[in-house]
Design an enzyme around this catalytic site. Structure first.
Site, mmCIF file in Angstrom:
data_model
loop_
_atom_site.group_PDB
_atom_site.id
_atom_site.type_symbol
_atom_site.label_atom_id
_atom_site.label_comp_id
_atom_site.label_asym_id
_atom_site.label_seq_id
_atom_site.Cartn_x
_atom_site.Cartn_y
_atom_site.Cartn_z
ATOM 1 N N GLU A 1 41.610 110.266 -9.533
ATOM 2 C CA GLU A 1 40.327 109.685 -9.162
ATOM 3 C C GLU A 1 40.127 109.778 -7.649
ATOM 4 O O GLU A 1 41.074 110.003 -6.893
ATOM 5 C CB GLU A 1 40.301 108.210 -9.613
ATOM 6 C CG GLU A 1 39.042 107.425 -9.272
ATOM 7 C CD GLU A 1 37.785 107.987 -9.912
ATOM 8 O OE1 GLU A 1 37.320 109.052 -9.436
ATOM 9 O OE2 GLU A 1 37.266 107.371 -10.854
ATOM 10 N N HIS B 1 39.806 108.665 -19.032
ATOM 11 C CA HIS B 1 40.847 107.800 -19.589
ATOM 12 C C HIS B 1 40.253 106.608 -20.343
ATOM 13 O O HIS B 1 39.076 106.260 -20.186
ATOM 14 C CB HIS B 1 41.751 107.288 -18.468
ATOM 15 C CG HIS B 1 41.015 106.467 -17.453
ATOM 16 N ND1 HIS B 1 40.671 105.146 -17.653
ATOM 17 C CD2 HIS B 1 40.535 106.791 -16.221
ATOM 18 C CE1 HIS B 1 40.020 104.683 -16.595
ATOM 19 N NE2 HIS B 1 39.917 105.667 -15.712
#
Length: 214
Positions: free
Chosen positions: A84, A11
């Site tokens: 994550e 990201h």
């Protein structure tokens, strides 16, 4: 045998990336630099044949993926399995705060102890067991095609190790910059590495951040 080509991307930058603050499952949006990086990524990939776009359901990954998918008329398919690593009570703290408040646990984290999990978080072994099967499952849906997967630094670290057959505790010598383009191949035998950390689309950005402790 048809393989699946994977574009695996971290990201864009967030304020917590800039402040060296652990994000984990905490949902932090992109900052202005991160949005610029996402737009640059979209331009870099505009001529790629992409059959499907997948992303972590956390907003920093989803927003990055949407920047690419939108102009292509594609939908972003979010999946919590691409999140994550969960860092439990480490989340929201800077690296310096971790060293100060939990030195023993922080040392275990920095040494990449595979079975160490921050209280309330995940170990590297648990992250690996979540991420690799998920990516294999998604890739298996698209033999002969290319997919984009927008995820996180820790997830990409696991994928690199899976593709190169490196152990979890091996020192990391590769970069994980925000919105770098990483290329993998999937076949039923597993993942293989094609290219890593392509940041040519970010050449105007002089101060890139690498997730040095992912």
């Amino acid at each position: 045998m048809q393989v699946t080509r994977i574009l695996a991307v971290r990201h864009g930058e967030t304020a917590w990336n800039r402040g060296t603050r652990i994000q984990g499952h905490t949902d932090i949006e992109l900052n202005e630099t991160g949005r610029w990086q996402a737009r640059q990524l979209a331009r870099a990939l505009q001529d790629e044949a992409i059959a499907a776009v997948y992303a972590s359901d956390l907003s920093r990954a989803r927003e990055t993926a949407e920047a690419v998918a939108g102009p292509m008329g594609l939908t972003v398919n979010t999946d919590s399995g691409l999140r994550e690593r969960g860092f439990g009570r480490f989340e929201g703290h800077t690296w310096d705060e971790l060293e100060l408040n939990w030195p023993t646990e922080t040392l275990a984290w920095r040494k990449r102890m595979p079975d160490f999990a921050p209280p309330g978080g995940e170990s590297l072994l648990q992250l690996q067991a979540r991420v690799v099967p998920k990516v294999m499952e998604l890739a298996s849906r698209h033999p002969g095609e290319q997919v984009l997967i927008v995820v996180h630094g820790g997830v990409l670290d696991i994928l690199y190790r899976a593709a190169t057959r490196l152990e979890l505790q091996a020192p990391r010598t590769w970069e994980l910059p925000n919105t770098a383009i990483n290329r993998l191949l999937w076949s039923p035998e597993g993942l293989s590495l094609v290219g890593w950390a392509d940041t040519r689309h970010l050449q105007a950005e002089d101060d890139r951040l690498d997730e040095t402790t992912a």
